[in-house]
Design a protein around this motif. Structure first.
Motif, short mmCIF file in Angstrom:
data_model
loop_
_atom_site.label_atom_id
_atom_site.label_comp_id
_atom_site.label_asym_id
_atom_site.label_seq_id
_atom_site.Cartn_x
_atom_site.Cartn_y
_atom_site.Cartn_z
N GLY A 63 -15.49 7.14 -8.31
CA GLY A 63 -16.28 6.29 -9.19
C GLY A 63 -15.52 5.11 -9.78
O GLY A 63 -16.08 4.34 -10.55
N ALA A 64 -14.25 4.97 -9.42
CA ALA A 64 -13.46 3.84 -9.94
C ALA A 64 -13.87 2.55 -9.24
O ALA A 64 -14.32 2.56 -8.08
N GLY A 65 -13.69 1.42 -9.93
CA GLY A 65 -13.77 0.13 -9.26
C GLY A 65 -12.58 -0.01 -8.34
O GLY A 65 -11.51 0.54 -8.61
N VAL A 66 -12.72 -0.73 -7.25
CA VAL A 66 -11.63 -0.83 -6.28
C VAL A 66 -11.54 -2.24 -5.72
O VAL A 66 -12.56 -2.90 -5.50
N VAL A 67 -10.34 -2.71 -5.50
CA VAL A 67 -10.08 -3.94 -4.75
C VAL A 67 -9.08 -3.61 -3.65
O VAL A 67 -8.28 -2.69 -3.77
N ARG A 68 -9.16 -4.37 -2.58
CA ARG A 68 -8.25 -4.16 -1.45
C ARG A 68 -7.54 -5.47 -1.15
O ARG A 68 -8.14 -6.55 -1.18
N LEU A 69 -6.25 -5.37 -0.87
CA LEU A 69 -5.46 -6.55 -0.56
C LEU A 69 -4.51 -6.22 0.58
O LEU A 69 -4.19 -5.05 0.81
N ALA A 70 -4.10 -7.23 1.30
CA ALA A 70 -3.24 -7.01 2.46
C ALA A 70 -2.25 -8.15 2.59
O ALA A 70 -2.53 -9.29 2.20
N GLY A 71 -1.09 -7.84 3.13
CA GLY A 71 -0.06 -8.83 3.39
C GLY A 71 0.22 -8.90 4.88
O GLY A 71 -0.36 -8.16 5.69
N LYS A 72 1.12 -9.78 5.24
CA LYS A 72 1.48 -9.89 6.65
C LYS A 72 2.36 -8.69 7.04
O LYS A 72 3.05 -8.11 6.19
N PRO A 73 2.34 -8.28 8.30
CA PRO A 73 3.18 -7.16 8.74
C PRO A 73 4.66 -7.46 8.49
O PRO A 73 5.09 -8.61 8.50
N LEU A 74 5.41 -6.41 8.24
CA LEU A 74 6.85 -6.54 8.02
C LEU A 74 7.54 -5.56 8.96
O LEU A 74 7.23 -4.36 8.96
N ALA A 75 8.44 -6.07 9.79
CA ALA A 75 9.13 -5.27 10.81
C ALA A 75 8.12 -4.55 11.71
O ALA A 75 8.34 -3.42 12.13
N GLY A 76 6.98 -5.23 11.95
CA GLY A 76 5.97 -4.67 12.84
C GLY A 76 5.03 -3.68 12.22
O GLY A 76 4.15 -3.15 12.89
N HIS A 77 5.16 -3.44 10.92
CA HIS A 77 4.32 -2.45 10.24
C HIS A 77 3.26 -3.16 9.40
O HIS A 77 3.57 -4.06 8.62
N PRO A 78 1.99 -2.77 9.52
CA PRO A 78 0.94 -3.36 8.67
C PRO A 78 1.14 -2.96 7.21
O PRO A 78 1.68 -1.89 6.91
N ARG A 79 0.70 -3.83 6.31
CA ARG A 79 0.90 -3.59 4.88
C ARG A 79 -0.39 -3.91 4.14
O ARG A 79 -0.95 -5.00 4.27
N ASP A 80 -0.85 -2.94 3.37
CA ASP A 80 -2.08 -3.14 2.60
C ASP A 80 -2.08 -2.21 1.41
O ASP A 80 -1.26 -1.29 1.32
N ALA A 81 -3.01 -2.45 0.49
CA ALA A 81 -3.11 -1.62 -0.71
C ALA A 81 -4.54 -1.59 -1.20
O ALA A 81 -5.29 -2.56 -1.03
N ALA A 82 -4.93 -0.47 -1.78
CA ALA A 82 -6.18 -0.35 -2.53
C ALA A 82 -5.80 -0.09 -3.98
O ALA A 82 -4.91 0.72 -4.27
N VAL A 83 -6.46 -0.80 -4.91
CA VAL A 83 -6.19 -0.65 -6.34
C VAL A 83 -7.46 -0.15 -7.01
O VAL A 83 -8.53 -0.76 -6.86
N TYR A 84 -7.35 0.97 -7.74
CA TYR A 84 -8.49 1.59 -8.41
C TYR A 84 -8.39 1.37 -9.91
O TYR A 84 -7.27 1.38 -10.47
N ALA A 85 -9.54 1.19 -10.58
CA ALA A 85 -9.55 0.87 -12.01
C ALA A 85 -10.57 1.73 -12.76
O ALA A 85 -11.74 1.79 -12.37
N LEU A 86 -10.11 2.38 -13.82
CA LEU A 86 -10.95 3.15 -14.74
C LEU A 86 -10.51 2.84 -16.16
O LEU A 86 -9.43 2.26 -16.38
#
Length: 247
Positions: A63-86
């Motif tokens: 039930g939290a609010g959520v945003v998703r963000l992503a950066g460029k790959p680093l050393a061939g690995h994808p990078r992303d995050a989800a942030v939840y807010a309550l």
């Protein structure tokens, strides 16, 4: 048919006037279409009836609010995050679920030098949501690395960040594997400095993720709002306090 010069002149000016009006209207339409919204990033924090334990169990953040963000790959690995807010009457709660390149960190002490080059997250808050260009006393930030060390600072009347300020937010980190970690934070409203009022309180905010490849030493940062200057509240998004989420 012969037309007198006065008639020709009048019709010529009328045609020219109409053409100018059309060109101006077209230009205004194009300019308005290209002009970005003043605030492009928005997220809702929903109210919780029980305090959120900082135990890295994201199932408790339903039930939290959520945003998703992503950066460029680093050393061939994808990078992303989800942030939840309550939120509740005592705290604003934020949880970061981060996938990154191979994790590394070295700083263990508070306000350690270059802590932001370790793998970790950043939270920047503009409590009054006044969107100033300078970092004022209502603005503050937390940098938390994967060792749960923190570098925090607050704005000053001169507009410069003061790293001597120490916040009172609680934070916990759990490393799930070599490329995945969770950070949970509880920030007291007493520290934020504004009352939490449902459907009224709005904070300026940005979320960031730091990372460095341990083999090449290449560092990269990505954030929700895409800022070039990170301590710039004028570019922050907005967080709205909402009631309990609908079932």
């Amino acid at each position: 048919m012969y037309q007198r010069p006065s008639q020709i002149t009048w019709r010529w000016f009328l045609s020219l006037f109409i053409l100018i009006i059309l060109l101006l209207a077209t230009g205004m339409f194009i300019a308005g279409a290209e002009e970005p919204s003043q605030v492009q990033h928005k997220v809702s924090a929903f109210k919780t009836d029980i305090p959120i334990p900082l135990d890295s169990d994201l199932a408790k953040w339903r039930g939290a609010g959520v945003v998703r963000l992503a950066g460029k790959p680093l050393a061939g690995h994808p990078r992303d995050a989800a942030v939840y807010a309550l939120w509740d009457k005592e705290n604003l709660y934020l949880a970061f679920d981060v996938h990154s390149s191979k994790l590394q960190a070295r700083v263990r002490e508070r306000d350690g030098d270059k802590l932001w080059e370790d793998d970790g997250i950043e939270i920047l808050i503009d409590a009054l949501c006044d969107r100033s260009k300078e970092f004022r006393p209502d603005d503050f930030s937390y940098h938390i690395n994967i060792l749960n060390a923190v570098y925090d600072d607050r704005g000053t009347p001169s507009g410069k960040a003061d790293p001597r300020w120490n916040g009172s937010a609680r934070h916990e980190v759990r490393i799930l594997d070599d490329y995945h970690y969770v950070v949970q934070v509880a920030i007291p409203w007493a520290e934020i400095g504004v009352p939490p009022v449902e459907q009224h309180t709005v904070l300026g905010i940005d979320f960031g993720v730091n990372g460095k490849d341990p083999q090449s030493g290449v560092y990269d940062y990505f954030d929700w709002c895409g800022l070039k200057v990170f301590h710039d509240p004028s570019g922050f998004g907005q967080l709205f306090l909402e009631g309990r989420p609908s079932q």
